[in-house]
Design a protein around this motif. Structure first.
Motif, PDB file in Angstrom:
ATOM      1  N   PHE A   1       0.826  -1.206   0.000  1.00 57.62           N
ATOM      2  CA  PHE A   1       0.000   0.000   0.000  1.00 57.62           C
ATOM      3  C   PHE A   1       0.859   1.253   0.000  1.00 57.62           C
ATOM      4  CE2 PHE A   1      -2.117   3.338   2.509  1.00 57.62           C
ATOM      5  CZ  PHE A   1      -3.209   3.572   1.684  1.00 57.62           C
ATOM      6  N   GLY A   2       1.926   1.253   0.810  1.00 61.69           N
ATOM      7  CA  GLY A   2       2.823   2.403   0.862  1.00 61.69           C
ATOM      8  C   GLY A   2       3.523   2.649  -0.461  1.00 61.69           C
ATOM      9  N   ALA A   3       3.953   1.571  -1.122  1.00 58.13           N
ATOM     10  CA  ALA A   3       4.649   1.715  -2.402  1.00 58.13           C
ATOM     11  C   ALA A   3       3.711   2.259  -3.482  1.00 58.13           C
ATOM     12  CB  ALA A   3       5.223   0.373  -2.843  1.00 58.13           C
ATOM     13  N   ILE A   4       2.522   1.730  -3.550  1.00 58.35           N
ATOM     14  CA  ILE A   4       1.566   2.182  -4.575  1.00 58.35           C
ATOM     15  C   ILE A   4       1.111   3.612  -4.296  1.00 58.35           C
ATOM     16  CG2 ILE A   4      -0.761   1.804  -5.484  1.00 58.35           C
ATOM     17  CD1 ILE A   4      -0.194  -1.226  -5.101  1.00 58.35           C
ATOM     18  N   THR A   5       0.780   3.891  -3.052  1.00 56.04           N
ATOM     19  CA  THR A   5       0.296   5.233  -2.703  1.00 56.04           C
ATOM     20  C   THR A   5       1.399   6.274  -2.863  1.00 56.04           C
ATOM     21  OG1 THR A   5      -1.201   4.182  -1.135  1.00 56.04           O
ATOM     22  CG2 THR A   5      -0.917   6.554  -0.949  1.00 56.04           C
ATOM     23  N   GLY A   6       2.605   5.928  -2.463  1.00 55.74           N
ATOM     24  CA  GLY A   6       3.727   6.853  -2.653  1.00 55.74           C
ATOM     25  C   GLY A   6       3.957   7.163  -4.117  1.00 55.74           C
ATOM     26  N   SER A   7       3.849   6.148  -4.968  1.00 56.73           N
ATOM     27  CA  SER A   7       4.010   6.363  -6.413  1.00 56.73           C
ATOM     28  C   SER A   7       2.925   7.279  -6.963  1.00 56.73           C
ATOM     29  CB  SER A   7       3.964   5.027  -7.156  1.00 56.73           C
ATOM     30  OG  SER A   7       4.987   4.185  -6.723  1.00 56.73           O
ATOM     31  N   LEU A   8       1.714   7.089  -6.495  1.00 56.87           N
ATOM     32  CA  LEU A   8       0.612   7.943  -6.953  1.00 56.87           C
ATOM     33  C   LEU A   8       0.815   9.392  -6.526  1.00 56.87           C
ATOM     34  CD1 LEU A   8      -2.438   5.589  -6.322  1.00 56.87           C
ATOM     35  CD2 LEU A   8      -1.406   6.198  -8.518  1.00 56.87           C
ATOM     36  N   PHE A   9       1.271   9.580  -5.301  1.00 56.90           N
ATOM     37  CA  PHE A   9       1.529  10.941  -4.844  1.00 56.90           C
ATOM     38  C   PHE A   9       2.680  11.581  -5.603  1.00 56.90           C
ATOM     39  CE2 PHE A   9      -0.951  10.055  -0.930  1.00 56.90           C
ATOM     40  CZ  PHE A   9      -1.762  11.172  -0.981  1.00 56.90           C
ATOM     41  N   PHE A  10       3.713  10.802  -5.930  1.00 52.31           N
ATOM     42  CA  PHE A  10       4.841  11.365  -6.671  1.00 52.31           C
ATOM     43  C   PHE A  10       4.409  11.836  -8.057  1.00 52.31           C
ATOM     44  CE2 PHE A  10       8.695  11.304  -9.275  1.00 52.31           C
ATOM     45  CZ  PHE A  10       9.499  12.103  -8.494  1.00 52.31           C
ATOM     46  N   ALA A  11       3.377  11.245  -8.604  1.00 51.79           N
ATOM     47  CA  ALA A  11       2.866  11.686  -9.902  1.00 51.79           C
ATOM     48  C   ALA A  11       2.407  13.145  -9.851  1.00 51.79           C
ATOM     49  CB  ALA A  11       1.722  10.784 -10.361  1.00 51.79           C
ATOM     50  N   GLY A  12       2.113  13.642  -8.664  1.00 49.39           N
ATOM     51  CA  GLY A  12       1.735  15.049  -8.508  1.00 49.39           C
ATOM     52  C   GLY A  12       2.852  16.005  -8.879  1.00 49.39           C
ATOM     53  N   VAL A  13       4.092  15.532  -8.882  1.00 47.53           N
ATOM     54  CA  VAL A  13       5.224  16.367  -9.294  1.00 47.53           C
ATOM     55  C   VAL A  13       5.066  16.788 -10.751  1.00 47.53           C
ATOM     56  CG1 VAL A  13       7.719  16.337  -9.728  1.00 47.53           C
ATOM     57  CG2 VAL A  13       6.811  15.391  -7.612  1.00 47.53           C
ATOM     58  N   PHE A  14       4.531  15.908 -11.566  1.00 45.48           N
ATOM     59  CA  PHE A  14       4.401  16.178 -12.998  1.00 45.48           C
ATOM     60  C   PHE A  14       3.268  17.151 -13.319  1.00 45.48           C
ATOM     61  CE2 PHE A  14       6.283  11.918 -12.629  1.00 45.48           C
ATOM     62  CZ  PHE A  14       7.535  12.238 -13.145  1.00 45.48           C
ATOM     63  N   MET A  15       2.457  17.468 -12.336  1.00 47.56           N
ATOM     64  CA  MET A  15       1.403  18.463 -12.538  1.00 47.56           C
ATOM     65  C   MET A  15       1.962  19.868 -12.385  1.00 47.56           C
ATOM     66  SD  MET A  15      -1.496  16.352 -10.455  1.00 47.56           S
ATOM     67  CE  MET A  15      -2.653  17.679 -10.354  1.00 47.56           C
ATOM     68  N   GLU A  16       3.244  19.957 -12.050  1.00 45.51           N
ATOM     69  CA  GLU A  16       3.974  21.212 -11.881  1.00 45.51           C
ATOM     70  C   GLU A  16       3.257  22.203 -10.957  1.00 45.51           C
ATOM     71  OE1 GLU A  16       5.556  22.932 -15.405  1.00 45.51           O
ATOM     72  OE2 GLU A  16       6.171  21.005 -16.210  1.00 45.51           O
ATOM     73  N   PRO A  17       3.047  21.759  -9.710  1.00 40.32           N
ATOM     74  CA  PRO A  17       2.441  22.695  -8.756  1.00 40.32           C
ATOM     75  C   PRO A  17       3.468  23.732  -8.327  1.00 40.32           C
ATOM     76  CG  PRO A  17       3.057  20.677  -7.645  1.00 40.32           C
ATOM     77  CD  PRO A  17       3.350  20.476  -9.116  1.00 40.32           C
ATOM     78  N   GLY A  18       3.006  24.763  -7.691  1.00 43.95           N
ATOM     79  CA  GLY A  18       3.917  25.769  -7.150  1.00 43.95           C
ATOM     80  C   GLY A  18       4.636  25.216  -5.928  1.00 43.95           C
ATOM     81  N   PHE A  19       5.268  26.093  -5.180  1.00 45.98           N
ATOM     82  CA  PHE A  19       6.056  25.646  -4.034  1.00 45.98           C
ATOM     83  C   PHE A  19       5.203  24.919  -2.998  1.00 45.98           C
ATOM     84  CE2 PHE A  19       7.443  26.603   0.320  1.00 45.98           C
ATOM     85  CZ  PHE A  19       8.547  25.783   0.355  1.00 45.98           C
ATOM     86  N   TYR A  20       4.094  25.509  -2.588  1.00 50.09           N
ATOM     87  CA  TYR A  20       3.280  24.897  -1.533  1.00 50.09           C
ATOM     88  C   TYR A  20       2.614  23.613  -2.013  1.00 50.09           C
ATOM     89  CZ  TYR A  20       4.201  29.026   1.191  1.00 50.09           C
ATOM     90  OH  TYR A  20       4.847  30.020   1.891  1.00 50.09           O
ATOM     91  N   GLY A  21       2.221  23.568  -3.259  1.00 43.38           N
ATOM     92  CA  GLY A  21       1.673  22.331  -3.811  1.00 43.38           C
ATOM     93  C   GLY A  21       2.716  21.230  -3.841  1.00 43.38           C
ATOM     94  N   LEU A  22       3.927  21.597  -4.253  1.00 40.66           N
ATOM     95  CA  LEU A  22       5.014  20.623  -4.292  1.00 40.66           C
ATOM     96  C   LEU A  22       5.421  20.200  -2.882  1.00 40.66           C
ATOM     97  CD1 LEU A  22       6.739  19.042  -6.239  1.00 40.66           C
ATOM     98  CD2 LEU A  22       8.378  20.907  -6.234  1.00 40.66           C
TER      99      LEU A  22
END
Length: 107
Positions: free
Chosen positions: A71-92
């Motif tokens: 669960f940790g590996a899958i969920t961590g991978s899903l959260f890391f995908a948020g990096v590609f959405m190019e959020p600002g500093f607080y989002g990142l």
């Protein structure tokens, strides 16, 4: 069981070895200030203090250690995908806190 565990450790530390040296350079290329980069890099260490205790307690309490690692590996991978959405500093910052909380938990 030996090969599965050693495979997990191989990929965990391969990601660590690929992320730590180049993550700050990536952030600098994206235009973040040195203070922002330092804060984002510190999230990795901050969650290394908190996450293993929380997940270790949860694994001991439920007895579902292998399931929690998956669960940790899958969920961590899903959260890391948020990096590609190019959020600002607080989002990142939120993405990194969530990603590293689950990523550090699988160790």
């Amino acid at each position: 069981m030996y090969w599965r565990l050693s495979n997990l450790y191989f990929w965990f530390f391969a990601l660590l070895g690929g992320l730590l040296p180049y993550w700050s350079l990536y952030l600098e290329g994206r235009g973040f200030s040195y203070l922002e980069i330092a804060t984002l890099m510190a999230t990795i260490q901050l969650t290394k203090i908190v996450a293993p205790s929380v997940w270790g307690w949860l694994g001991d309490r439920t007895g579902q250690r292998v399931r929690l690692v998956r669960f940790g590996a899958i969920t961590g991978s899903l959260f890391f995908a948020g990096v590609f959405m190019e959020p600002g500093f607080y989002g990142l910052l939120l993405v990194m806190l969530a990603f590293t909380f689950f990523w550090n938990a699988i160790l």
